[in-house]
Design an enzyme around this catalytic site. Structure first.
Site, PDB file in Angstrom:
ATOM      1  N   ARG A 112     -26.581  16.869  -2.553  1.00  0.00           N
ATOM      2  CA  ARG A 112     -26.970  16.151  -1.342  1.00  0.00           C
ATOM      3  C   ARG A 112     -28.486  16.020  -1.298  1.00  0.00           C
ATOM      4  O   ARG A 112     -29.224  16.936  -1.703  1.00  0.00           O
ATOM      5  CB  ARG A 112     -26.505  16.918  -0.088  1.00  0.00           C
ATOM      6  CG  ARG A 112     -25.045  16.694   0.254  1.00  0.00           C
ATOM      7  CD  ARG A 112     -24.782  15.253   0.711  1.00  0.00           C
ATOM      8  NE  ARG A 112     -23.390  14.961   1.010  1.00  0.00           N
ATOM      9  CZ  ARG A 112     -22.499  14.472   0.156  1.00  0.00           C
ATOM     10  NH1 ARG A 112     -22.842  14.231  -1.092  1.00  0.00           N
ATOM     11  NH2 ARG A 112     -21.270  14.188   0.535  1.00  0.00           N
TER      12      ARG A 112
ATOM     13  N   HIS B 193     -25.982   7.264  -5.827  1.00  0.00           N
ATOM     14  CA  HIS B 193     -24.858   8.100  -5.368  1.00  0.00           C
ATOM     15  C   HIS B 193     -23.555   7.694  -6.079  1.00  0.00           C
ATOM     16  O   HIS B 193     -22.546   7.385  -5.427  1.00  0.00           O
ATOM     17  CB  HIS B 193     -24.695   8.003  -3.844  1.00  0.00           C
ATOM     18  CG  HIS B 193     -24.066   9.245  -3.268  1.00  0.00           C
ATOM     19  ND1 HIS B 193     -24.576   9.937  -2.197  1.00  0.00           N
ATOM     20  CD2 HIS B 193     -22.965   9.946  -3.644  1.00  0.00           C
ATOM     21  CE1 HIS B 193     -23.812  10.991  -1.930  1.00  0.00           C
ATOM     22  NE2 HIS B 193     -22.823  11.016  -2.815  1.00  0.00           N
TER      23      HIS B 193
HETATM   24  N1  LIG Z   1     -22.882  12.635  -5.884  1.00  0.00           N
HETATM   25  C1  LIG Z   1     -21.586  12.485  -5.683  1.00  0.00           C
HETATM   26  O1  LIG Z   1     -21.017  11.441  -5.969  1.00  0.00           O
HETATM   27  C2  LIG Z   1     -20.807  13.642  -5.088  1.00  0.00           C
HETATM   28  C3  LIG Z   1     -19.392  13.603  -5.142  1.00  0.00           C
HETATM   29  C4  LIG Z   1     -18.695  14.700  -4.661  1.00  0.00           C
HETATM   30  C5  LIG Z   1     -19.358  15.791  -4.129  1.00  0.00           C
HETATM   31  N2  LIG Z   1     -20.736  15.783  -4.066  1.00  0.00           N
HETATM   32  C6  LIG Z   1     -21.466  16.943  -3.500  1.00  0.00           C
HETATM   33  O2  LIG Z   1     -21.099  18.121  -4.180  1.00  0.00           O
HETATM   34  C7  LIG Z   1     -21.022  19.173  -3.223  1.00  0.00           C
HETATM   35  C8  LIG Z   1     -20.212  20.323  -3.758  1.00  0.00           C
HETATM   36  O3  LIG Z   1     -18.843  19.989  -3.759  1.00  0.00           O
HETATM   37  P1  LIG Z   1     -17.711  21.107  -3.873  1.00  0.00           P
HETATM   38  O4  LIG Z   1     -16.394  20.422  -3.717  1.00  0.00           O
HETATM   39  O5  LIG Z   1     -17.934  21.932  -5.092  1.00  0.00           O
HETATM   40  O6  LIG Z   1     -18.019  21.993  -2.575  1.00  0.00           O
HETATM   41  P2  LIG Z   1     -17.355  23.352  -2.132  1.00  0.00           P
HETATM   42  O7  LIG Z   1     -16.058  23.577  -2.865  1.00  0.00           O
HETATM   43  O8  LIG Z   1     -17.348  23.374  -0.667  1.00  0.00           O
HETATM   44  O9  LIG Z   1     -18.368  24.477  -2.683  1.00  0.00           O
HETATM   45  C9  LIG Z   1     -19.641  24.665  -2.157  1.00  0.00           C
HETATM   46  C10 LIG Z   1     -20.338  25.766  -2.948  1.00  0.00           C
HETATM   47  O10 LIG Z   1     -21.652  25.930  -2.415  1.00  0.00           O
HETATM   48  C11 LIG Z   1     -21.850  27.297  -2.072  1.00  0.00           C
HETATM   49  N3  LIG Z   1     -22.715  27.425  -0.901  1.00  0.00           N
HETATM   50  C12 LIG Z   1     -22.611  26.815   0.310  1.00  0.00           C
HETATM   51  N4  LIG Z   1     -23.604  27.200   1.129  1.00  0.00           N
HETATM   52  C13 LIG Z   1     -24.356  28.074   0.422  1.00  0.00           C
HETATM   53  C14 LIG Z   1     -25.525  28.819   0.705  1.00  0.00           C
HETATM   54  N5  LIG Z   1     -26.108  28.754   1.902  1.00  0.00           N
HETATM   55  N6  LIG Z   1     -26.025  29.619  -0.250  1.00  0.00           N
HETATM   56  C15 LIG Z   1     -25.418  29.707  -1.455  1.00  0.00           C
HETATM   57  N7  LIG Z   1     -24.325  29.019  -1.816  1.00  0.00           N
HETATM   58  C16 LIG Z   1     -23.802  28.220  -0.875  1.00  0.00           C
HETATM   59  C17 LIG Z   1     -20.463  27.831  -1.742  1.00  0.00           C
HETATM   60  O11 LIG Z   1     -20.473  29.252  -1.833  1.00  0.00           O
HETATM   61  P3  LIG Z   1     -19.112  30.088  -1.631  1.00  0.00           P
HETATM   62  O12 LIG Z   1     -18.309  29.827  -2.876  1.00  0.00           O
HETATM   63  O13 LIG Z   1     -19.572  31.491  -1.547  1.00  0.00           O
HETATM   64  O14 LIG Z   1     -18.456  29.554  -0.399  1.00  0.00           O
HETATM   65  C18 LIG Z   1     -19.634  27.132  -2.828  1.00  0.00           C
HETATM   66  O15 LIG Z   1     -19.721  27.827  -4.040  1.00  0.00           O
HETATM   67  C19 LIG Z   1     -20.431  18.457  -1.989  1.00  0.00           C
HETATM   68  O16 LIG Z   1     -20.679  19.191  -0.785  1.00  0.00           O
HETATM   69  C20 LIG Z   1     -21.165  17.163  -2.012  1.00  0.00           C
HETATM   70  O17 LIG Z   1     -22.371  17.352  -1.300  1.00  0.00           O
HETATM   71  C21 LIG Z   1     -21.453  14.735  -4.537  1.00  0.00           C
END
Ligand SMILES: NC(=O)c1ccc[n+]([C@@H]2O[C@H](COP(=O)([O-])OP(=O)(O)OC[C@H]3O[C@@H](n4cnc5c(N)ncnc54)[C@H](OP(=O)(O)O)[C@@H]3O)[C@@H](O)[C@H]2O)c1
Length: 311
Positions: free
Chosen positions: A223, A275
């Site tokens: 993000r 994006h």
């Molecule tokens: N560019 C694109 O096209 C695209 C497409 C899809 C997604 N994305 C981005 O990719 C992100 C990740 O997706 P995801 O499905 O993997 O998300 P997710 O399953 O919700 O995982 C989020 C990860 O971030 C960690 N986290 C959250 N807050 C934190 C903090 N304050 N300190 C340390 N670690 C923290 C979480 O820790 P825990 O495991 O301990 O909860 C988890 O490991 C999305 O939120 C989105 O912003 C981008």
């Protein structure tokens, strides 16, 4: 059961979901402009505030993407309706390819060769072994963990960081504030796959950038809010003068589309993509939406979004 769909090309989603859930009535927000009572589930990507306010009977919201920041920041979001989001659904593989492209771009000096080409300079650089190119992945969720695994399979040493402690084969896992500082000074490329939350806002600032080794690179398919843009520009240096950071491949921005006057567009060591790293693949996503609705209906305990944590 009635399911309302709100996303671009909603008709395609409606037809695919209708095939998967033949007993349900699937309608698009465009087709159902009025009388939005008796909607049980909303499957949506960035629904407008007015739409969220018109659905009094919702049992659940399915976010048609992995990032829930836009939805959670929507003032029309009902407080007591459980939210689930897509988990991977094919996005991790696509983002993994984007990240591997970026890591190889820096590790195999494509940034340098591009600059050399503009001055027709024929000069080869020694290759740094993958084993000597540690990569840090911030965020070890559904996408981050899979991307980190892909990098391990490619032969890169990988450090990962999450909020809670984690264990994954082949990945050196860190967590919490101390974990972040342990990771930063060891990695040559830093990949951001954290969600956009109040806690992660500007996590990449002048302090974290200064903790990276000289010549490190940054890849952000997460993000835009994760990065303090002014600090990033400072770390990248101006014109031909390289700063501490060697370059950045950026897919997400604080303001999207990236405004035309944003200096990142023209920076010689920045690669901007619109994006596009992880679009939601329809087939996998529809399968997951159907499973989530079935699980809601069966009263199963689902992994829901925690609005207080922001993801
Ligand atoms: N560019 C694109 O096209 C695209 C497409 C899809 C997604 N994305 C981005 O990719 C992100 C990740 O997706 P995801 O499905 O993997 O998300 P997710 O399953 O919700 O995982 C989020 C990860 O971030 C960690 N986290 C959250 N807050 C934190 C903090 N304050 N300190 C340390 N670690 C923290 C979480 O820790 P825990 O495991 O301990 O909860 C988890 O490991 C999305 O939120 C989105 O912003 C981008």
């Amino acid at each position: 059961m009635r399911v309302l769909i709100h996303i671009d090309e909603a008709d395609t989603w409606r037809d695919a979901l209708a095939e998967r859930l033949p007993a349900a009535e699937i309608v698009t927000s465009e087709a159902l402009a009025h009388q939005r009572r008796d909607i049980d589930y909303l499957a949506a990507w960035k629904p407008p505030e007015a739409l969220l306010r018109e659905l009094p009977d919702l049992k659940g919201i399915i976010n048609l993407g992995a990032g829930v920041d836009a939805l959670l920041n929507n003032p029309g979001l009902p407080k007591d309706v459980p939210i689930v989001k897509l988990r991977d659904a094919g996005m991790a593989e696509l983002i993994g390819d984007y990240v591997r492209y970026g890591v190889l771009h820096f590790q195999r000096d494509f940034d340098r060769y591009r600059r050399q080409q503009s001055s027709k300079e024929w000069r080869e650089h020694a290759v740094d072994d993958k084993a000597d190119w540690p990569v840090g992945v911030l965020g070890l969720g559904a996408i981050g963990a899979k991307v980190a695994g892909m990098l391990v399979a490619d032969g890169f040493p990988v450090h990962g960081w999450s909020r809670s402690p984690k264990q994954f084969d082949g990945i050196t896992c860190h967590h919490g504030d101390n974990g972040l500082s342990e990771l930063l000074d060891q990695v040559r490329t830093l990949v951001l796959l954290l969600p956009g939350t109040p806690e992660t806002r500007h996590i990449i600032d002048s302090e974290t950038l200064a903790a990276l080794p000289e010549g490190a690179s940054l890849i952000n398919p997460g993000r835009g809010t994760l990065i303090d843009e002014a600090a990033l520009l400072e770390a990248l240096g101006k014109g031909e003068t390289e700063g501490r950071l060697r370059g950045a491949l950026l897919d997400a921005f604080a303001e999207e589309p990236l405004p035309r006057d944003n200096p990142l567009w023209a920076h010689p060591r920045v690669w901007v993509t619109p994006h596009m790293a992880g679009p939601t693949p329809l087939k996998e996503a529809v399968g997951q939406v159907a499973e989530l609705i079935e699980a809601f209906e069966a009263g199963e305990t689902l992994e829901t979004v925690d609005p207080s944590a922001g993801y």
